[in-house]
Design a protein around this motif. Structure first.
Motif, short mmCIF file in Angstrom:
data_model
loop_
_atom_site.label_atom_id
_atom_site.label_comp_id
_atom_site.label_asym_id
_atom_site.label_seq_id
_atom_site.Cartn_x
_atom_site.Cartn_y
_atom_site.Cartn_z
N PHE A 83 0.82 -1.20 0.00
CA PHE A 83 0.00 0.00 0.00
C PHE A 83 0.86 1.26 0.00
O PHE A 83 0.64 2.18 -0.78
N PRO A 134 -5.90 -2.43 16.09
CA PRO A 134 -5.85 -2.76 14.67
C PRO A 134 -4.74 -2.02 13.94
O PRO A 134 -4.48 -0.84 14.22
N SER A 160 -8.36 -4.68 11.86
CA SER A 160 -7.19 -4.19 11.11
C SER A 160 -7.54 -4.07 9.62
O SER A 160 -7.21 -3.07 8.98
N SER A 161 -8.22 -5.09 9.09
CA SER A 161 -8.58 -5.08 7.66
C SER A 161 -9.48 -3.89 7.34
O SER A 161 -9.30 -3.21 6.31
N THR A 215 -9.75 -1.06 9.02
CA THR A 215 -8.99 0.20 9.13
C THR A 215 -8.19 0.45 7.85
O THR A 215 -8.21 1.56 7.29
N ILE A 216 -7.51 -0.60 7.38
CA ILE A 216 -6.69 -0.45 6.17
C ILE A 216 -7.58 -0.17 4.96
O ILE A 216 -7.25 0.66 4.11
N GLU A 257 -8.47 3.40 4.82
CA GLU A 257 -7.33 4.20 4.38
C GLU A 257 -7.13 4.08 2.87
O GLU A 257 -6.86 5.07 2.19
N TYR A 258 -7.27 2.85 2.37
CA TYR A 258 -7.17 2.63 0.92
C TYR A 258 -8.20 3.47 0.17
O TYR A 258 -7.89 4.11 -0.82
N LEU A 269 -0.10 4.68 -1.95
CA LEU A 269 -1.39 5.09 -1.36
C LEU A 269 -1.26 5.67 0.05
O LEU A 269 -2.04 6.53 0.44
N ALA A 270 -0.28 5.18 0.82
CA ALA A 270 -0.14 5.66 2.20
C ALA A 270 -0.01 7.17 2.26
O ALA A 270 -0.58 7.82 3.14
N PHE A 271 0.71 7.72 1.31
CA PHE A 271 0.95 9.17 1.34
C PHE A 271 -0.31 9.93 0.92
O PHE A 271 -0.64 10.96 1.51
N SER A 312 -3.29 8.75 1.30
CA SER A 312 -4.24 8.53 2.39
C SER A 312 -4.00 9.51 3.53
O SER A 312 -4.93 10.06 4.12
N GLN A 313 -2.72 9.74 3.82
CA GLN A 313 -2.39 10.71 4.88
C GLN A 313 -2.83 12.12 4.49
O GLN A 313 -3.29 12.89 5.32
N GLU A 314 -2.72 12.44 3.21
CA GLU A 314 -3.17 13.77 2.76
C GLU A 314 -4.68 13.87 2.78
O GLU A 314 -5.24 14.93 3.05
#
Lengths: 277, 178
Positions: free
Chosen positions: A36, A125, B52-53, B55-56, B59-60, B150-152, B154-156
């Motif tokens: 990701f 999580p 966890s799934s 949450t991710i 974010e995705y 994607l993490a970046f 998602s943070q934005e």
């Protein structure tokens, strides 16, 4: 934003990563988190226990490690210490970032993992955003190697006095300070004990005085009662004497009773006649 | 789109021709499958895995939608507003599912809710790619797309996020003595 760009580059330059977790679902989740946000061609190796992890590290250097910290905990701590203190033993970079995660941590567990050399910790999580924040923080932390500790810089608070300075250099001062504090603590303890004893003594004295006052009051009351009783007796005696005097006076005031034995024949005859009448 | 029409995994016929966006779409399939396989296998820590799934997944979703919309804006895509509205509708649906999931305490009910969410994500992604995303296939070019991970993005997308909220180790009193 500039800071972020630099870190992106650092993270994206990683090529190999070790994931240490016996749970296949978390292995997949971590893999997706790395996919990701991580480097596109990152190669991920999975280990199911500490020995397996060390074997993979020896076989090929990794750029960072992601691990479950309750393998159990003792096994995780042993794994961390073997890596961090193995400068002479291993052929891989012992200062690599190690990110740990678990469902929860007690403060004691955090202290122990930190002192064993973990870089960052996450609570499940899992979150991709938090994972990359941890990796960013771990990548920017200095590596410390001293006789007592090997691992990332554990200082997380800005203390101006320690800029470019090791806190361990002030160990003697710290010890003197600690001895002084201990002395003050003992003195305070002794003072408190003395104060308690004095308070107990004062309390005892107060009780004794109260008891004495009560006894004195009882004595005075008994004395007063005795006086009253004596007074009443004296008054009664006086009253009886007065009664007697009164009767005597009455008797004296009354005509003298004739004594027949001292009467003449004529007086006796008159007297008897009078009584008969 | 039904299950029969929608493949379990991403297939090349779902490609919109832009690698970064295709990768995002693949990841939605993977996370949906991850949730479904965990539910099937029912491990001891299923709830933690599902949380966890989810949450991710959230974010995705946020990062991917931001990537697509920025690309559409850069390309001057005329259906941006409609596309944005569809994204917002899906975000609201997913948010409702997550809110409901968080309220459930019964293990079996949690499994059912997570299964439903995984199916909704899977079906929506298939349907959305096939019917809506394909419309920009010939319009968007790689140069319009922010290809960062994607993490970046998602943070934005999560503008309210606190940079220090992750720092668990600074929450204990005292630093190390080095």
């Amino acid at each position: 934003m500039q800071d972020k760009v630099e870190i992106v580059f650092n993270i994206l330059s990683a090529e190999y990563c070790l994931v240490l977790d016996p749970n296949p679902h978390y292995q997949r989740l971590v893999k997706e988190i790395l996919r990701f946000g991580g480097p596109k061609n990152l190669e991920i190796e999975f280990a199911v226990d500490a020995d397996h992890g060390l074997r993979l590290l020896r076989e090929g250097s990794m750029h960072f490690i992601v691990m479950e910290t309750k393998l159990p905990l003792e096994e995780s701590i042993d794994f961390l210490m073997k890596i961090r203190k193995g400068r002479a033993k291993w052929n891989f970079d012992i200062s690599l970032p190690i990110i740990g995660y678990a469902d929860a941590f007690t403060p004691q567990e955090i202290y122990r993992l930190r002192d064993a050399g973990i870089s960052e910790l996450m609570i499940r999580p899992l979150s991709a955003a938090i994972f990359f924040k941890c990796l960013k923080s771990a990548s920017s932390r200095k590596f410390i190697e001293t006789s007592g500790y090997c691992g990332p810089d554990r200082r997380r608070r800005l203390v101006m006095n320690y800029a470019n300075k090791r806190r361990a250099d002030d160990r003697a001062a710290e010890l003197a300070e600690a001895a002084k504090a201990e002395e003050a603590r003992l003195k305070a303890e002794a003072d408190a004990k003395a104060a308690l004893q004095a308070a107990a003594k004062a309390e005892e004295e107060k009780a004794r005085k109260l008891e004495e006052a009560q006894a004195e009051a009882a004595r005075k009351k008994a004395q007063a009662e005795e006086l009253a009783r004596e007074k009443a007796q004296a008054e009664a005696a006086a009253a009886a004497a007065a009664e007697m005097a009164r009767k005597k006076a009455e008797a004296e005031a009354a005509p003298a009773k004739p004594d027949p034995s001292a009467m003449t024949q004529e007086e006796l005859a008159r007297h008897l006649l009078k009584q008969k009448k | 789109m039904t299950d029969q029409a929608c493949p379990i995994e991403w297939t090349p016929d779902l490609s919109v021709g832009i690698e970064a966006i295709d990768d995002d779409h693949k990841t939605f399939f993977v996370v949906a499958d991850l949730m479904q396989s965990a539910i099937r296998e029912n491990p001891q820590n299923l709830e933690a895995i599902l949380r966890s799934s989810i949450t991710i997944l959230q974010e995705y979703v946020n990062g991917h939608f931001l990537r697509e919309e920025r690309a559409m804006e850069a390309a001057g895509y005329p259906k941006l507003a409609e596309h944005h509205a569809l994204h917002e509708a899906f975000k609201a649906t997913a948010h409702r599912f997550v809110e409901d999931f968080n309220k459930i305490v019964d293990h079996n009910e949690q499994k059912k809710a997570a299964q439903k969410l995984a199916e909704v994500v899977h079906d929506w992604v298939c349907d959305h790619i096939a019917k809506v995303d394909m419309a920009y296939k010939d319009f968007l070019k790689a140069e319009h797309v922010d290809s960062r991970p994607l993490a970046f993005l998602s943070q934005e997308a999560d503008e309210g996020g606190d940079d220090d909220d992750f720092d668990l180790m600074s929450m204990i009193p005292g630093d190390g003595p080095q």
